[in-house]
Design a protein around this motif. Structure first.
Motif, PDB file in Angstrom:
ATOM      1  N   GLU A 159       0.945  -1.059  -0.369  1.00  0.00           N
ATOM      2  CA  GLU A 159       0.122   0.148   0.114  1.00  0.00           C
ATOM      3  C   GLU A 159       0.733   0.875  -0.155  1.00  0.00           C
ATOM      4  O   GLU A 159       1.846   1.055   0.638  1.00  0.00           O
ATOM      5  N   VAL A 160       0.139   2.086  -0.508  1.00  0.00           N
ATOM      6  CA  VAL A 160       0.689   3.619  -0.511  1.00  0.00           C
ATOM      7  C   VAL A 160       0.167   4.698  -0.698  1.00  0.00           C
ATOM      8  O   VAL A 160      -1.188   4.324  -1.114  1.00  0.00           O
ATOM      9  N   HIS A 161       0.453   5.744   0.017  1.00  0.00           N
ATOM     10  CA  HIS A 161      -0.161   7.252  -0.146  1.00  0.00           C
ATOM     11  C   HIS A 161      -0.134   7.766  -1.549  1.00  0.00           C
ATOM     12  O   HIS A 161       0.819   7.906  -1.854  1.00  0.00           O
ATOM     13  N   PRO A 162      -1.758   7.520  -2.480  1.00  0.00           N
ATOM     14  CA  PRO A 162      -1.333   8.340  -3.290  1.00  0.00           C
ATOM     15  C   PRO A 162      -0.284   9.796  -4.144  1.00  0.00           C
ATOM     16  O   PRO A 162      -0.547   9.661  -5.094  1.00  0.00           O
ATOM     17  N   GLU A 163      -0.962  10.672  -2.557  1.00  0.00           N
ATOM     18  CA  GLU A 163      -0.226  12.141  -2.805  1.00  0.00           C
ATOM     19  C   GLU A 163       1.680  11.887  -3.323  1.00  0.00           C
ATOM     20  O   GLU A 163       1.897  12.676  -3.326  1.00  0.00           O
ATOM     21  N   ASN A 164       2.301  10.767  -2.052  1.00  0.00           N
ATOM     22  CA  ASN A 164       3.423  10.760  -3.087  1.00  0.00           C
ATOM     23  C   ASN A 164       3.864  10.404  -4.273  1.00  0.00           C
ATOM     24  O   ASN A 164       5.119  10.646  -4.619  1.00  0.00           O
ATOM     25  N   TYR A 165       2.520   9.878  -5.248  1.00  0.00           N
ATOM     26  CA  TYR A 165       3.070   9.825  -6.715  1.00  0.00           C
ATOM     27  C   TYR A 165       2.759  10.657  -7.171  1.00  0.00           C
ATOM     28  O   TYR A 165       1.932  10.047  -8.726  1.00  0.00           O
ATOM     29  N   MET A 166       1.165  11.959  -7.021  1.00  0.00           N
ATOM     30  CA  MET A 166       0.924  12.679  -8.331  1.00  0.00           C
ATOM     31  C   MET A 166       2.333  13.198  -8.834  1.00  0.00           C
ATOM     32  O   MET A 166       2.047  15.227  -8.746  1.00  0.00           O
ATOM     33  N   VAL A 167       2.753  12.643  -9.584  1.00  0.00           N
ATOM     34  CA  VAL A 167       3.470  13.237 -10.667  1.00  0.00           C
ATOM     35  C   VAL A 167       3.130  13.176 -11.935  1.00  0.00           C
ATOM     36  O   VAL A 167       2.250  12.030 -12.302  1.00  0.00           O
ATOM     37  N   ASP A 168       4.313  14.053 -12.783  1.00  0.00           N
ATOM     38  CA  ASP A 168       3.876  13.498 -14.715  1.00  0.00           C
ATOM     39  C   ASP A 168       4.499  12.172 -14.720  1.00  0.00           C
ATOM     40  O   ASP A 168       4.545  11.465 -16.008  1.00  0.00           O
ATOM     41  N   GLY A 169       5.760  12.166 -14.342  1.00  0.00           N
ATOM     42  CA  GLY A 169       6.399  10.862 -14.351  1.00  0.00           C
ATOM     43  C   GLY A 169       7.953  10.905 -13.433  1.00  0.00           C
ATOM     44  O   GLY A 169       8.327  11.705 -12.508  1.00  0.00           O
ATOM     45  N   GLY A 170       9.019  10.026 -14.212  1.00  0.00           N
ATOM     46  CA  GLY A 170      10.093   9.959 -13.090  1.00  0.00           C
ATOM     47  C   GLY A 170      10.074   8.846 -12.648  1.00  0.00           C
ATOM     48  O   GLY A 170      10.163   8.039 -12.415  1.00  0.00           O
ATOM     49  N   PRO A 171      11.852   8.980 -11.582  1.00  0.00           N
ATOM     50  CA  PRO A 171      11.962   7.549 -11.302  1.00  0.00           C
ATOM     51  C   PRO A 171      10.891   7.023  -9.796  1.00  0.00           C
ATOM     52  O   PRO A 171      10.724   6.224  -9.419  1.00  0.00           O
ATOM     53  N   ARG A 172      10.024   7.846  -8.937  1.00  0.00           N
ATOM     54  CA  ARG A 172       8.568   7.501  -8.404  1.00  0.00           C
ATOM     55  C   ARG A 172       7.570   6.853  -8.897  1.00  0.00           C
ATOM     56  O   ARG A 172       7.144   5.337  -8.356  1.00  0.00           O
ATOM     57  N   LEU A 173       7.887   7.030 -10.000  1.00  0.00           N
ATOM     58  CA  LEU A 173       6.448   6.176 -10.849  1.00  0.00           C
ATOM     59  C   LEU A 173       7.187   5.268 -11.111  1.00  0.00           C
ATOM     60  O   LEU A 173       6.326   4.378 -11.381  1.00  0.00           O
ATOM     61  N   ALA A 174       8.432   5.667 -11.934  1.00  0.00           N
ATOM     62  CA  ALA A 174       8.863   3.869 -12.313  1.00  0.00           C
ATOM     63  C   ALA A 174       9.313   3.323 -11.252  1.00  0.00           C
ATOM     64  O   ALA A 174       9.038   1.560 -11.291  1.00  0.00           O
ATOM     65  N   VAL A 199     -16.631  21.654   2.059  1.00  0.00           N
ATOM     66  CA  VAL A 199     -16.768  21.547   0.344  1.00  0.00           C
ATOM     67  C   VAL A 199     -16.619  20.809  -0.466  1.00  0.00           C
ATOM     68  O   VAL A 199     -15.976  19.625   0.365  1.00  0.00           O
ATOM     69  N   PRO A 200     -16.799  20.233  -1.760  1.00  0.00           N
ATOM     70  CA  PRO A 200     -16.648  18.801  -2.664  1.00  0.00           C
ATOM     71  C   PRO A 200     -15.219  18.793  -2.264  1.00  0.00           C
ATOM     72  O   PRO A 200     -13.997  20.051  -1.898  1.00  0.00           O
ATOM     73  N   PRO A 201     -14.848  17.863  -2.811  1.00  0.00           N
ATOM     74  CA  PRO A 201     -13.658  17.267  -3.037  1.00  0.00           C
ATOM     75  C   PRO A 201     -12.499  18.255  -4.090  1.00  0.00           C
ATOM     76  O   PRO A 201     -13.098  18.643  -4.776  1.00  0.00           O
ATOM     77  N   ASP A 202     -11.328  18.767  -3.937  1.00  0.00           N
ATOM     78  CA  ASP A 202     -10.045  19.010  -4.655  1.00  0.00           C
ATOM     79  C   ASP A 202     -10.744  18.786  -6.494  1.00  0.00           C
ATOM     80  O   ASP A 202     -10.627  17.672  -5.821  1.00  0.00           O
ATOM     81  N   PRO A 203     -11.094  19.295  -7.071  1.00  0.00           N
ATOM     82  CA  PRO A 203     -11.049  18.854  -8.333  1.00  0.00           C
ATOM     83  C   PRO A 203      -9.734  18.540  -9.391  1.00  0.00           C
ATOM     84  O   PRO A 203      -9.542  17.551  -9.756  1.00  0.00           O
ATOM     85  N   ALA A 204      -8.603  18.951  -8.719  1.00  0.00           N
ATOM     86  CA  ALA A 204      -7.423  18.835  -9.320  1.00  0.00           C
ATOM     87  C   ALA A 204      -7.010  18.252  -8.261  1.00  0.00           C
ATOM     88  O   ALA A 204      -6.455  16.713  -8.911  1.00  0.00           O
ATOM     89  N   HIS A 205      -6.974  17.320  -7.059  1.00  0.00           N
ATOM     90  CA  HIS A 205      -6.003  16.660  -6.212  1.00  0.00           C
ATOM     91  C   HIS A 205      -7.780  15.077  -6.995  1.00  0.00           C
ATOM     92  O   HIS A 205      -6.466  14.315  -7.261  1.00  0.00           O
ATOM     93  N   LEU A 206      -8.499  15.072  -7.368  1.00  0.00           N
ATOM     94  CA  LEU A 206      -9.171  14.090  -7.492  1.00  0.00           C
ATOM     95  C   LEU A 206      -9.523  13.571  -8.877  1.00  0.00           C
ATOM     96  O   LEU A 206      -8.876  12.418  -9.119  1.00  0.00           O
ATOM     97  N   ALA A 207      -8.835  14.206  -9.805  1.00  0.00           N
ATOM     98  CA  ALA A 207      -7.785  14.440 -11.077  1.00  0.00           C
ATOM     99  C   ALA A 207      -6.811  13.399 -10.706  1.00  0.00           C
ATOM    100  O   ALA A 207      -6.263  12.479 -12.048  1.00  0.00           O
ATOM    101  N   ARG A 208      -5.831  13.845 -10.471  1.00  0.00           N
ATOM    102  CA  ARG A 208      -4.860  13.354 -10.234  1.00  0.00           C
ATOM    103  C   ARG A 208      -5.138  11.712  -9.603  1.00  0.00           C
ATOM    104  O   ARG A 208      -3.913  10.836  -9.967  1.00  0.00           O
ATOM    105  N   LEU A 209      -5.514  11.512  -8.484  1.00  0.00           N
ATOM    106  CA  LEU A 209      -5.624   9.840  -8.538  1.00  0.00           C
ATOM    107  C   LEU A 209      -6.445   9.144  -8.849  1.00  0.00           C
ATOM    108  O   LEU A 209      -6.252   8.611  -9.021  1.00  0.00           O
TER     109      LEU A 209
END
Length: 279
Positions: A30-45, A69-79
């Motif tokens: 299990e991982v925290h997705p917030e640590n992997y909300m990037v477009d590329g690079g070593p974390r995603l690899a 308030v509703p969930p942040d749209p940008a955060h939700l899109a990254r998730l």
């Protein structure tokens, strides 16, 4: 069980080689997705390589589902992007808030369990599940102090949330143990009353005593071995509900991978006992 998963471990990059080489049946990470909300690079690899060997779970800490308030749209899109990319076996979040008036607070904060809060959280969970195209599990909170304004018992609140939104539940047994110590409720009664059918995942973790107040205030620190009292509650839970995917959480004072593997094996043995009895 909800899936073929048995006992899993929280993944940290320092464990990559050991985690990749591990081959136990039912093992997952299990991982925290917030640590992997990037477009590329070593974390995603790194995560893509691990995913080729083991199932993954995404355990969010930043959706702030109990906010007004509703969930942040940008955060939700990254998730949602991570869910599409890694196709995790499980996705979960906390019954808490962390964002207020445009500012983010790096903590999982409590709220009064009112009927209005229940309606709001049901809507927020619905929003997340619709965006992800799948069910998520919601984790019961840790408690450190009493707050005013509750209209609904916690277990009734969580059960109605699951019923109205169709979400799953994540029962964190260490949260129950810590909250029972800090607020004075019966941990065994809580575990016995928690709705069984919606439980998609269980968490086990260590805790620590407050530096000033000592054992009068326990902290859900994830920096120590799982306490005997938490193991006892876990065994009591599994005897009642049967095997469910169970995670060993460790986020600080990280030990060797082999040490965590011993705890994982113990949880795995507890999970397999109902299966042996049924056979």
């Amino acid at each position: 069980m909800t899936t073929d998963l048995t006992a899993g471990l929280g993944f940290k990059p320092r464990y990559f080689e050991d985690a990749s080489a591990a081959a136990a049946d039912g093992l997952w990470f299990e991982v925290h997705p917030e640590n992997y909300m990037v477009d590329g690079g070593p974390r995603l690899a790194l995560l893509e390589s691990l995913r080729r060997r083991h199932p993954l779970s995404l355990h969010g800490v930043g959706m702030s589902l109990a906010a007004d308030v509703p969930p942040d749209p940008a955060h939700l899109a990254r998730l949602a992007g991570l869910v599409r990319r890694f196709e995790p076996a499980l996705v979960s979040e906390h019954l808490a808030w962390s964002a207020w008036d445009g500012a983010y607070r790096p903590d999982l904060l409590p709220f009064p369990r009112t009927r209005a809060a229940l309606r709001r959280i049901v809507d927020n969970v619905d929003c997340v599940q619709e965006a992800l195209g799948r069910r998520i599990a919601i984790e019961n909170p840790s408690h450190y102090l009493r707050i005013d304004g509750h209209e609904v018992d916690e277990i009734a609140f969580i059960g109605e949330l699951a019923e109205r939104s169709g979400c799953g539940l994540l029962l964190d047994v260490n949260n129950v143990f810590v909250g029972a110590c800090n607020l004075g409720f019966d941990a065994g009664a809580y575990v016995d009353a928690f709705p069984a059918a919606p439980i998609d995942e269980i968490h086990l973790a260590g805790h620590s005593a407050d530096p000033t107040l000592g054992a009068a205030l326990l902290i859900d620190s994830h920096d120590a071995p799982i306490a005997p009292g938490v193991w006892a509650l876990y065994e009591r839970l599994i005897a009642r509900i049967g095997a469910r995917p169970t995670l060993i959480e460790r986020d600080d004072n990280l030990p060797p991978f082999a040490t965590l593997e011993l705890e994982r094996r113990r949880a795995d043995a507890v999970l397999r006992e109902p299966l042996r009895e049924a056979a």
